[in-house]
Design an enzyme around this catalytic site. Structure first.
Site, PDB file in Angstrom:
ATOM      1  N   ASN A 177      -0.229 -11.634  11.338  1.00 49.92           N
ATOM      2  CA  ASN A 177       0.455 -10.426  11.789  1.00 49.92           C
ATOM      3  C   ASN A 177       1.704 -10.090  10.993  1.00 49.92           C
ATOM      4  OD1 ASN A 177       1.397  -8.379  13.967  1.00 49.92           O
ATOM      5  ND2 ASN A 177       3.053  -9.882  13.906  1.00 49.92           N
ATOM      6  N   ALA A 233      -0.950  -0.385  -0.290  1.00 51.31           N
ATOM      7  CA  ALA A 233      -1.779  -1.196  -1.167  1.00 51.31           C
ATOM      8  C   ALA A 233      -1.920  -2.621  -0.644  1.00 51.31           C
ATOM      9  CB  ALA A 233      -1.187  -1.216  -2.576  1.00 51.31           C
ATOM     10  N   SER A 234      -0.832  -3.180  -0.116  1.00 51.99           N
ATOM     11  CA  SER A 234      -0.905  -4.548   0.418  1.00 51.99           C
ATOM     12  C   SER A 234      -1.822  -4.612   1.628  1.00 51.99           C
ATOM     13  CB  SER A 234       0.493  -5.055   0.776  1.00 51.99           C
ATOM     14  OG  SER A 234       1.030  -4.394   1.904  1.00 51.99           O
ATOM     15  N   LYS A 235      -1.817  -3.573   2.443  1.00 56.92           N
ATOM     16  CA  LYS A 235      -2.662  -3.560   3.636  1.00 56.92           C
ATOM     17  C   LYS A 235      -4.124  -3.258   3.284  1.00 56.92           C
ATOM     18  CE  LYS A 235       0.400  -4.554   6.773  1.00 56.92           C
ATOM     19  NZ  LYS A 235       0.285  -5.779   7.585  1.00 56.92           N
ATOM     20  N   TYR A 275       3.290  -0.768   0.433  1.00 61.06           N
ATOM     21  CA  TYR A 275       2.843  -1.227   1.754  1.00 61.06           C
ATOM     22  C   TYR A 275       1.368  -0.885   1.955  1.00 61.06           C
ATOM     23  CZ  TYR A 275       2.608  -1.565   6.862  1.00 61.06           C
ATOM     24  OH  TYR A 275       2.253  -1.878   8.156  1.00 61.06           O
ATOM     25  N   SER A 330      -3.253  -1.739   8.668  1.00 60.45           N
ATOM     26  CA  SER A 330      -2.547  -0.486   8.928  1.00 60.45           C
ATOM     27  C   SER A 330      -3.492   0.678   8.697  1.00 60.45           C
ATOM     28  CB  SER A 330      -1.343  -0.356   8.000  1.00 60.45           C
ATOM     29  OG  SER A 330      -0.765   0.942   8.070  1.00 60.45           O
TER      30      SER A 330
END
Length: 268
Positions: free
Chosen positions: A92, A159-161, A157, A144
């Site tokens: 998380n 791209a990371s998700k 953010y 997300s």
């Protein structure tokens, strides 16, 4: 309906506040035994007390989840504390700020991916052998809506998700034979400290739109045209996470569950 989570062992990262805390409390109501990880020791202590008040058991492990060494040490200690087995992992932890592509340095890209993606990789790498040995397990990754429908900011953010979703899908394919289910939730805008804390989404969005933080958030929500017309609550995401981890979702794997107020418009 019975979730069959009473007495089950659960590890949650980023459990000091927001969705992580509400998820811990929701598992506590089911009577689960929890190990909770976060860098915020004070917040973790408050979550532990909330879990106990809800009827569960919880132990806090302070950990810097952007550190490979800390993850190895603290996740190992948490699993040992739970008796050497683990039924559920909830990845998380995460952070983000509103910055344009041109504003982002290599260092900032690395920092975003280290916490938002590599912490999931590193924690899962430790947990999977445990679940394989016991012949079952469930992993829920917090992604997300921006992973599926990116905006111009925050692009790092998003791209990371998106990477979290690829990890979820790929591991669900490879671990199905081991009776390990791997799913993701994809929350939309949820009013948590992730937004409200200093340097969080609300403050950085205010700077981006040249507005007060609250007005900037309201402006952003109007642009997204959420059908439900409001931000979500962390407990609304927690409820879906608990469902995906439970026996009620025993035939659910490789799925991405939107908890987004209708922000995603695509059919697939």
């Amino acid at each position: 309906m019975d979730t069959n989570l009473k007495g089950k062992t659960v590890l949650i990262t980023g459990a000091a506040k927001g969705i992580g805390r509400e998820t811990a409390i929701a598992f506590g109501r089911e009577g689960s035994r929890l190990a909770l990880l976060d860098i915020d020791a004070t917040g973790l202590g408050e979550t532990v007390e909330a879990v106990k008040a809800a009827g569960g058991q919880a132990t806090a492990f302070k950990a810097d989840l952007s550190s490979a060494t800390d993850i190895e040490d603290k996740v190992g200690a948490a699993i040992a504390h739970l008796g050497g087995g683990l039924d559920v992992l909830v990845n998380n932890v995460g952070s983000g700020a509103v910055r344009t592509f041109d504003q982002l340095t290599d260092s900032e890209w690395d920092k975003t991916f280290s916490l938002n993606f590599m912490s999931y990789v590193r924690t899962t790498r430790i947990v999977l052998p445990v679940m394989r040995k016991q012949g079952k397990g469930a992993i829920v990754n917090n992604a997300s809506d921006l992973a599926r429908q990116p905006e111009g900011v925050p692009i790092d953010y998003s791209a990371s998700k998106a990477a979290v979703l690829a990890l979820t899908k790929g591991l669900a394919r490879s671990e199905g034979a081991n009776n390990i289910r791997i799913n993701a939730v994809a929350p939309g805008p949820v009013w948590t400290p992730f937004w409200t804390q200093p340097g969080g989404f609300a403050e950085t969005m205010g700077k981006f739109h040249n507005m007060e933080p609250q007005k900037a958030v309201e402006h952003e929500m109007s642009l997204r045209q959420l059908p439900l017309g409001r931000l979500g609550k962390p407990e609304e995401v927690a409820n879906v996470i608990v469902f995906l981890a439970s026996d009620l979702a025993s035939f659910v794997t490789s799925s991405v569950w939107g908890v987004d107020g209708g922000s995603i418009r695509a059919i697939a």
